[in-house]
Design a protein around this motif. Structure first.
Motif, PDB file in Angstrom:
ATOM      1  N   GLN A 106     -21.238  34.351 -63.276  1.00 25.23           N
ATOM      2  CA  GLN A 106     -20.981  33.768 -64.578  1.00 25.23           C
ATOM      3  C   GLN A 106     -21.341  32.296 -64.524  1.00 25.23           C
ATOM      4  O   GLN A 106     -21.036  31.617 -63.554  1.00 25.23           O
ATOM      5  CB  GLN A 106     -19.497  33.918 -64.935  1.00 25.23           C
ATOM      6  N   PRO A 107     -22.016  31.786 -65.575  1.00 24.77           N
ATOM      7  CA  PRO A 107     -22.489  30.408 -65.496  1.00 24.77           C
ATOM      8  C   PRO A 107     -21.339  29.420 -65.408  1.00 24.77           C
ATOM      9  O   PRO A 107     -20.315  29.585 -66.056  1.00 24.77           O
ATOM     10  CB  PRO A 107     -23.267  30.220 -66.817  1.00 24.77           C
ATOM     11  N   PRO A 108     -21.492  28.392 -64.551  1.00 20.81           N
ATOM     12  CA  PRO A 108     -20.475  27.352 -64.505  1.00 20.81           C
ATOM     13  C   PRO A 108     -20.390  26.630 -65.837  1.00 20.81           C
ATOM     14  O   PRO A 108     -21.262  26.741 -66.693  1.00 20.81           O
ATOM     15  CB  PRO A 108     -20.993  26.403 -63.416  1.00 20.81           C
ATOM     16  N   LYS A 109     -19.331  25.858 -66.008  1.00 20.18           N
ATOM     17  CA  LYS A 109     -19.170  25.125 -67.252  1.00 20.18           C
ATOM     18  C   LYS A 109     -20.323  24.143 -67.414  1.00 20.18           C
ATOM     19  O   LYS A 109     -20.830  23.593 -66.455  1.00 20.18           O
ATOM     20  CB  LYS A 109     -17.831  24.410 -67.257  1.00 20.18           C
ATOM     21  N   PRO A 110     -20.759  23.885 -68.658  1.00 20.83           N
ATOM     22  CA  PRO A 110     -21.992  23.137 -68.860  1.00 20.83           C
ATOM     23  C   PRO A 110     -22.020  21.779 -68.179  1.00 20.83           C
ATOM     24  O   PRO A 110     -23.047  21.383 -67.651  1.00 20.83           O
ATOM     25  CB  PRO A 110     -22.065  23.011 -70.393  1.00 20.83           C
ATOM     26  N   SER A 111     -20.909  21.040 -68.186  1.00 24.97           N
ATOM     27  CA  SER A 111     -20.964  19.704 -67.601  1.00 24.97           C
ATOM     28  C   SER A 111     -21.272  19.767 -66.116  1.00 24.97           C
ATOM     29  O   SER A 111     -22.023  18.959 -65.593  1.00 24.97           O
ATOM     30  CB  SER A 111     -19.638  18.978 -67.818  1.00 24.97           C
ATOM     31  N   ILE A 140     -10.305  33.844 -54.817  1.00 24.30           N
ATOM     32  CA  ILE A 140     -10.686  33.114 -56.023  1.00 24.30           C
ATOM     33  C   ILE A 140     -11.132  34.154 -57.030  1.00 24.30           C
ATOM     34  O   ILE A 140     -11.640  35.231 -56.663  1.00 24.30           O
ATOM     35  CB  ILE A 140     -11.803  32.091 -55.743  1.00 24.30           C
ATOM     36  N   GLY A 141     -10.934  33.878 -58.322  1.00 21.25           N
ATOM     37  CA  GLY A 141     -11.351  34.824 -59.335  1.00 21.25           C
ATOM     38  C   GLY A 141     -12.854  34.974 -59.397  1.00 21.25           C
ATOM     39  O   GLY A 141     -13.612  34.051 -59.086  1.00 21.25           O
ATOM     40  N   SER A 142     -13.313  36.146 -59.788  1.00 22.20           N
ATOM     41  CA  SER A 142     -14.743  36.383 -59.931  1.00 22.20           C
ATOM     42  C   SER A 142     -15.339  35.384 -60.913  1.00 22.20           C
ATOM     43  O   SER A 142     -14.751  35.075 -61.954  1.00 22.20           O
ATOM     44  CB  SER A 142     -14.984  37.809 -60.435  1.00 22.20           C
ATOM     45  N   GLY A 143     -16.528  34.877 -60.583  1.00 19.46           N
ATOM     46  CA  GLY A 143     -17.136  33.850 -61.404  1.00 19.46           C
ATOM     47  C   GLY A 143     -16.422  32.514 -61.311  1.00 19.46           C
ATOM     48  O   GLY A 143     -16.550  31.668 -62.191  1.00 19.46           O
ATOM     49  N   ASN A 144     -15.644  32.317 -60.242  1.00 21.48           N
ATOM     50  CA  ASN A 144     -14.860  31.088 -60.035  1.00 21.48           C
ATOM     51  C   ASN A 144     -13.803  30.887 -61.110  1.00 21.48           C
ATOM     52  O   ASN A 144     -13.429  29.748 -61.420  1.00 21.48           O
ATOM     53  CB  ASN A 144     -15.775  29.847 -59.963  1.00 21.48           C
ATOM     54  N   ASN A 145     -13.297  31.975 -61.647  1.00 23.33           N
ATOM     55  CA  ASN A 145     -12.315  31.899 -62.733  1.00 23.33           C
ATOM     56  C   ASN A 145     -10.909  32.159 -62.191  1.00 23.33           C
ATOM     57  O   ASN A 145     -10.480  33.297 -62.024  1.00 23.33           O
ATOM     58  CB  ASN A 145     -12.661  32.920 -63.833  1.00 23.33           C
ATOM     59  N   GLY A 146     -10.186  31.087 -61.909  1.00 20.85           N
ATOM     60  CA  GLY A 146      -8.786  31.192 -61.590  1.00 20.85           C
ATOM     61  C   GLY A 146      -8.483  31.439 -60.127  1.00 20.85           C
ATOM     62  O   GLY A 146      -9.366  31.725 -59.316  1.00 20.85           O
ATOM     63  N   LEU A 147      -7.189  31.317 -59.808  1.00 21.64           N
ATOM     64  CA  LEU A 147      -6.681  31.501 -58.456  1.00 21.64           C
ATOM     65  C   LEU A 147      -5.722  32.681 -58.458  1.00 21.64           C
ATOM     66  O   LEU A 147      -4.550  32.538 -58.811  1.00 21.64           O
ATOM     67  CB  LEU A 147      -5.953  30.236 -57.977  1.00 21.64           C
ATOM     68  N   PHE A 188      -2.723  23.292 -58.902  1.00 16.68           N
ATOM     69  CA  PHE A 188      -3.990  23.073 -58.205  1.00 16.68           C
ATOM     70  C   PHE A 188      -5.134  22.863 -59.202  1.00 16.68           C
ATOM     71  O   PHE A 188      -6.115  22.193 -58.898  1.00 16.68           O
ATOM     72  CB  PHE A 188      -4.320  24.274 -57.316  1.00 16.68           C
ATOM     73  N   VAL A 189      -5.026  23.468 -60.372  1.00 18.56           N
ATOM     74  CA  VAL A 189      -6.102  23.436 -61.357  1.00 18.56           C
ATOM     75  C   VAL A 189      -5.934  22.212 -62.251  1.00 18.56           C
ATOM     76  O   VAL A 189      -4.861  21.983 -62.823  1.00 18.56           O
ATOM     77  CB  VAL A 189      -6.112  24.725 -62.199  1.00 18.56           C
ATOM     78  N   ALA A 196     -15.752  13.985 -59.782  1.00 15.13           N
ATOM     79  CA  ALA A 196     -16.048  13.696 -61.193  1.00 15.13           C
ATOM     80  C   ALA A 196     -15.711  14.860 -62.106  1.00 15.13           C
ATOM     81  O   ALA A 196     -15.672  14.692 -63.333  1.00 15.13           O
ATOM     82  CB  ALA A 196     -17.529  13.336 -61.358  1.00 15.13           C
ATOM     83  N   TYR A 197     -15.462  16.048 -61.538  1.00 18.68           N
ATOM     84  CA  TYR A 197     -15.308  17.243 -62.357  1.00 18.68           C
ATOM     85  C   TYR A 197     -13.847  17.649 -62.492  1.00 18.68           C
ATOM     86  O   TYR A 197     -13.148  17.842 -61.497  1.00 18.68           O
ATOM     87  CB  TYR A 197     -16.081  18.412 -61.754  1.00 18.68           C
ATOM     88  N   GLY A 198     -13.425  17.829 -63.742  1.00 20.19           N
ATOM     89  CA  GLY A 198     -12.083  18.312 -64.004  1.00 20.19           C
ATOM     90  C   GLY A 198     -12.047  19.500 -64.936  1.00 20.19           C
ATOM     91  O   GLY A 198     -10.995  20.083 -65.159  1.00 20.19           O
ATOM     92  N   ASP A 199     -13.195  19.868 -65.496  1.00 19.84           N
ATOM     93  CA  ASP A 199     -13.249  20.947 -66.489  1.00 19.84           C
ATOM     94  C   ASP A 199     -13.519  22.284 -65.804  1.00 19.84           C
ATOM     95  O   ASP A 199     -14.437  23.013 -66.146  1.00 19.84           O
ATOM     96  CB  ASP A 199     -14.333  20.644 -67.524  1.00 19.84           C
ATOM     97  N   LEU A 200     -12.702  22.629 -64.833  1.00 21.56           N
ATOM     98  CA  LEU A 200     -12.933  23.812 -64.020  1.00 21.56           C
ATOM     99  C   LEU A 200     -11.743  24.755 -64.113  1.00 21.56           C
ATOM    100  O   LEU A 200     -10.623  24.341 -64.414  1.00 21.56           O
ATOM    101  CB  LEU A 200     -13.155  23.414 -62.557  1.00 21.56           C
ATOM    102  N   ASP A 201     -11.986  26.029 -63.802  1.00 21.04           N
ATOM    103  CA  ASP A 201     -10.923  27.031 -63.824  1.00 21.04           C
ATOM    104  C   ASP A 201     -10.357  27.294 -62.438  1.00 21.04           C
ATOM    105  O   ASP A 201      -9.550  28.207 -62.267  1.00 21.04           O
ATOM    106  CB  ASP A 201     -11.454  28.337 -64.424  1.00 21.04           C
ATOM    107  N   TYR A 202     -10.803  26.520 -61.463  1.00 15.70           N
ATOM    108  CA  TYR A 202     -10.262  26.643 -60.110  1.00 15.70           C
ATOM    109  C   TYR A 202      -9.828  25.253 -59.646  1.00 15.70           C
ATOM    110  O   TYR A 202      -9.838  24.289 -60.429  1.00 15.70           O
ATOM    111  CB  TYR A 202     -11.288  27.280 -59.161  1.00 15.70           C
TER     112      TYR A 202
END
Length: 494
Positions: free
Chosen positions: A5-10, A70-77, A171-172, A215-221
């Motif tokens: 799954q594509p990472p967040k755009p930023s 880690i969740g599939s597509g880096n989505n969640g813990l 953690f998120v 620099a990144y905070g808009d993540l699901d992990y």
């Protein structure tokens, strides 16, 4: 494997780009003598300069381990406990250590294992301010892997500090709750205590990093965001404590853009902070093209500190034949154009159900609770298999470029994008020449003046095969034709 799954755009926008790190061409770093050519021809001439001064010492390669879920597509813990080496059967652990971590060498292959604190090591004490095992025996399993896999130690780095320190209490997301000196001093003591905890469990610490991709905070992990001034203040409070407690550990910054952007520039402007920066680390995930390395001279503003990539993977889809050879070229180009002492792949193994696994891993494992045999129907629970299109581009370097090899200059008639060359001597003095052909359609002939009448034995790696014996050739001139999508290693015989 399905595409990730594509990472967040930023994140994708930043990681997919190339930092404009200095406008000057890096020919001072590159040791050839010719300008870049964008169109490969059928042949090229090269001179290996073992008669000239040695370049950098290549310490060895690194790899990350997914020791928790880690969740599939880096989505969640997920709460699910699953990881490597935990999920592998005893026999499969042994095979993993021998074939991946040691790279089929009898002694040692990869030198470092990146340990993601707050992500793949995320157990907590009752205060929620200190890291602990999340499942019984987690440290012991990692220490066993370290020792039996021939690793020097762990490259410890935070994806997130313990939630008790964070504004999100998770953690998120979030950032530190305070940047006041007293808070940061206490925080630094806790990070030293985390290392003490790992060491008490038998783990050796080789590297330390304050924060992955700060620099990144808009993540699901797991993540923790820092502004340049916040990172600087935290680093100045914490790094001296790390250095005092672990004087031999390499401290690096800042696991994204090195010195080239806001955080790196803030560190560079502070002489006290720079006392504790031992190296600059980058996550520039792109085609391993010589022209991009030449246009981005990461050594030019490094203040004499080494620069290296401590993460490489594919965010935008699965492994491929081209990417197999691109992996080899990423190693070679960082070491040739940036004189890097090491290079890290992301994951040794990923679970087969993770959507991102193909682009991220050197192999796949089936967790015990995975009963979907539509994927890898012949792979039993607790077993692993190769992701050949990634592993085959790296395996030869793990096998034929042992720790503390020394790189030497190669003069190139043209610096080509799809055909690369690198030469080194092992610590025992054995000469090795590595060659690539990233073209999908055309063979390419290297004519190499080795300046020695010695015999060289060849071994070929392709997306489908590893370590194919090519027989021997005698110097001083080696004429070697590589088929499309191939990597070769020519090793001087005794």
């Amino acid at each position: 494997m399905h595409p990730a799954q594509p990472p967040k755009p930023s994140r994708r926008a930043v990681l997919g780009g190339i930092a404009a790190a200095g406008a000057a061409t890096a020919l001072g770093s590159f040791t050839g003598r010719a300008s870049t050519a964008h169109a490969a021809t059928a042949a090229g001439t090269y001179t290996v300069r073992f008669d000239q001064a040695r370049r950098q010492t290549i310490k060895g390669l690194g790899v990350e381990i997914q020791a928790d879920s880690i969740g599939s597509g880096n989505n969640g813990l997920p709460d699910t406990v699953s990881g490597v080496p935990l999920d592998l059967t005893p026999a499969e652990r042994t095979r993993f250590y021998a074939e991946i971590l040691k790279g089929t060498r009898s002694d040692r292959g990869f030198r470092y294992c990146r340990l993601a604190m707050g992500l793949y090591y995320r157990g907590l004490d009752p205060t929620r301010k200190l890291m602990q095992d999340r499942y019984p025996g987690q440290r012991a399993l990692l220490a066993d892997m370290q020792d039996r896999g021939g690793l020097e130690g762990m490259a410890v780095e935070y994806w997130s500090p313990a939630p008790g320190w964070k504004s999100s209490n998770s953690f998120v997301g979030g950032r530190l709750k305070s940047f006041e000196p007293a808070f940061l001093s206490e925080f630094g003591d806790a990070l030293v205590a985390d290392l003490d905890h790992l060491r008490a469990g038998g783990l050796r610490i080789s590297h330390w990093g304050l924060q992955n991709e700060p620099a990144y905070g808009d993540l699901d992990y797991s993540s923790c965001t820092y502004s340049p001034q916040e990172y600087l203040a935290t680093f100045k409070a914490v790094a001296p404590k790390i250095r005092a407690a672990y004087p031999d550990v390499l401290i690096h910054a800042e696991s994204l853009d090195g010195w080239t952007k806001g955080i790196g520039q803030a560190l560079k402007a502070d002489a006290e902070a720079m006392r504790y920066v031992d190296a600059w680390t980058f996550h520039h995930l792109h085609d391993a093209n010589a022209d991009k390395q030449l246009a981005n001279n990461y050594t030019s503003g490094a203040l004499g500190k080494p620069v290296f990539s401590n993460e490489f993977e594919y965010l935008d889809g699965p492994a491929s034949d081209r990417r197999c050879i691109n992996n080899a070229q990423s190693i070679m180009n960082w070491m040739t154009f940036q004189e890097s002492p090491t290079w890290f792949w992301l994951h040794a193994l990923k679970p087969i159900a993770n959507a991102e696994a193909s682009g991220y891993s050197l192999g796949f494992w089936r967790p015990p609770n995975d009963t979907d045999f539509s994927r890898f129907p012949d792979l039993a629970p607790g077993h692993w298999t190769y992701n050949q299109q990634n592993w085959n581009g790296i395996a030869g370097f793990v096998k034929y470029m042992p720790w503390d090899s020394v790189r030497y200059t190669v003069d190139e008639s043209q610096v080509r994008l799809d055909q690369r060359i690198m030469a080194w001597k092992t610590a025992a003095g054995k000469a090795v020449v590595a060659l690539t052909n990233r073209s999908a359609t055309d063979s390419f002939t290297f004519t190499i003046d080795t300046q020695t009448a010695a015999t060289f034995q060849g071994n070929r790696y392709t997306p489908q095969a590893r370590n194919t014996n090519l027989g021997t050739k005698s110097g001083p001139t080696l004429t070697v034709t590589l088929p499309p999508h191939s990597v070769e290693f020519w090793i001087r015989t005794p």
